[in-house]
Motif scaffolding. Structure first.
Motif, PDB file in Angstrom:
ATOM      1  N   PRO A 297       9.822  -2.650   7.328  1.00  0.00           N
ATOM      2  CA  PRO A 297       8.675  -2.344   7.293  1.00  0.00           C
ATOM      3  C   PRO A 297       8.010  -2.151   5.821  1.00  0.00           C
ATOM      4  CG  PRO A 297       9.916  -0.232   7.811  1.00  0.00           C
ATOM      5  CD  PRO A 297      10.656  -1.355   7.756  1.00  0.00           C
ATOM      6  N   ARG A 298       6.735  -2.639   5.632  1.00  0.00           N
ATOM      7  CA  ARG A 298       6.132  -2.442   4.228  1.00  0.00           C
ATOM      8  C   ARG A 298       5.741  -0.923   3.956  1.00  0.00           C
ATOM      9  NH1 ARG A 298       1.995  -7.258   3.079  1.00  0.00           N
ATOM     10  NH2 ARG A 298       3.469  -9.147   3.359  1.00  0.00           N
ATOM     11  N   PRO A 299       5.797  -0.474   2.569  1.00  0.00           N
ATOM     12  CA  PRO A 299       5.479   0.705   2.361  1.00  0.00           C
ATOM     13  C   PRO A 299       4.265   1.759   3.047  1.00  0.00           C
ATOM     14  CG  PRO A 299       6.081  -0.346   0.199  1.00  0.00           C
ATOM     15  CD  PRO A 299       5.832  -1.235   1.379  1.00  0.00           C
ATOM     16  N   ALA A 300       3.206   0.758   3.308  1.00  0.00           N
ATOM     17  CA  ALA A 300       2.126   1.223   4.058  1.00  0.00           C
ATOM     18  C   ALA A 300       2.523   1.531   5.476  1.00  0.00           C
ATOM     19  CB  ALA A 300       1.138   0.524   4.120  1.00  0.00           C
ATOM     20  N   VAL A 301       3.351   0.866   6.019  1.00  0.00           N
ATOM     21  CA  VAL A 301       3.920   1.057   7.625  1.00  0.00           C
ATOM     22  C   VAL A 301       4.902   2.030   7.502  1.00  0.00           C
ATOM     23  CG1 VAL A 301       4.795  -0.205   9.504  1.00  0.00           C
ATOM     24  CG2 VAL A 301       2.921  -1.346   8.079  1.00  0.00           C
ATOM     25  N   ARG A 302       5.715   1.871   6.771  1.00  0.00           N
ATOM     26  CA  ARG A 302       6.816   3.076   6.601  1.00  0.00           C
ATOM     27  C   ARG A 302       6.289   4.489   6.490  1.00  0.00           C
ATOM     28  NH1 ARG A 302      12.331   2.957   5.743  1.00  0.00           N
ATOM     29  NH2 ARG A 302      12.560   0.875   5.425  1.00  0.00           N
ATOM     30  N   ARG A 303       5.344   4.525   5.732  1.00  0.00           N
ATOM     31  CA  ARG A 303       4.645   5.761   5.579  1.00  0.00           C
ATOM     32  C   ARG A 303       3.954   6.300   6.840  1.00  0.00           C
ATOM     33  NH1 ARG A 303       4.259  10.418   3.454  1.00  0.00           N
ATOM     34  NH2 ARG A 303       2.307  11.172   2.952  1.00  0.00           N
ATOM     35  N   ILE A 304       3.193   5.465   7.670  1.00  0.00           N
ATOM     36  CA  ILE A 304       2.743   5.963   9.169  1.00  0.00           C
ATOM     37  C   ILE A 304       3.853   6.522   9.871  1.00  0.00           C
ATOM     38  CG2 ILE A 304       1.703   4.867  10.864  1.00  0.00           C
ATOM     39  CD1 ILE A 304       0.261   2.876   9.256  1.00  0.00           C
ATOM     40  N   LEU A 305       5.155   5.613   9.693  1.00  0.00           N
ATOM     41  CA  LEU A 305       5.938   5.863  10.489  1.00  0.00           C
ATOM     42  C   LEU A 305       6.681   7.615  10.056  1.00  0.00           C
ATOM     43  CD1 LEU A 305       8.431   2.805  10.646  1.00  0.00           C
ATOM     44  CD2 LEU A 305       7.195   3.907  12.455  1.00  0.00           C
ATOM     45  N   GLN A 306       6.578   7.847   8.868  1.00  0.00           N
ATOM     46  CA  GLN A 306       7.186   8.932   8.422  1.00  0.00           C
ATOM     47  C   GLN A 306       6.154  10.234   8.721  1.00  0.00           C
ATOM     48  OE1 GLN A 306       7.656   7.806   4.341  1.00  0.00           O
ATOM     49  NE2 GLN A 306       9.536   7.321   4.645  1.00  0.00           N
ATOM     50  N   VAL A 307       4.835   9.662   8.212  1.00  0.00           N
ATOM     51  CA  VAL A 307       3.743  10.951   8.670  1.00  0.00           C
ATOM     52  C   VAL A 307       3.670  11.171  10.159  1.00  0.00           C
ATOM     53  CG1 VAL A 307       1.189  11.243   8.467  1.00  0.00           C
ATOM     54  CG2 VAL A 307       2.439  10.275   6.610  1.00  0.00           C
TER      55      VAL A 307
END
Length: 111
Positions: A82-92
């Motif tokens: 996942p790109r950083p923006a998608v990885r961030r969604i997964l984390q949040v």
């Protein structure tokens, strides 16, 4: 923006490659590909997210639903690159602890 989805499979394992934006309007395209793999009784699906620039809750719900159905069949659904923006969604959302998330797409025959 469009969503392009393709899949390759080998020996019960499949890699689904998606690129573009995964949202309310494009998520059905990914859902159709995942549903087809479920009907084929594939036991491991890796979704390559390296080309996804944006993903909303609809996209995440499609992935969660497919993971649940695969698990019911004794299979797994994993996310890759996942790109950083998608990885961030997964984390949040805490979904990074629900999905197996790989930094790169594993080989089809890898376990």
């Amino acid at each position: 923006m469009e969503l392009n989805v393709s899949s390759t499979s080998q020996g019960g394992h499949a890699v689904v490659t998606a690129s573009g934006e995964l949202d309310l309007y494009t998520a059905p395209r990914l859902q159709t590909v995942l549903a087809s793999l479920l009907r084929e009784r594939v036991d491991r699906v890796v979704v390559d997210l390296s080309g996804i620039e944006f993903c909303d809750s609809t996209g995440m719900n499609v992935l969660l639903s497919a993971m649940k159905r695969l698990k019911e069949q004794g299979g797994t659904l994993e996310l890759a690159a996942p790109r950083p923006a998608v990885r961030r969604i997964l984390q949040v959302t805490g979904l990074d602890t629900v999905f197996s998330v790989h930094d790169a797409v594993p080989a089809l025959d890898a376990t």
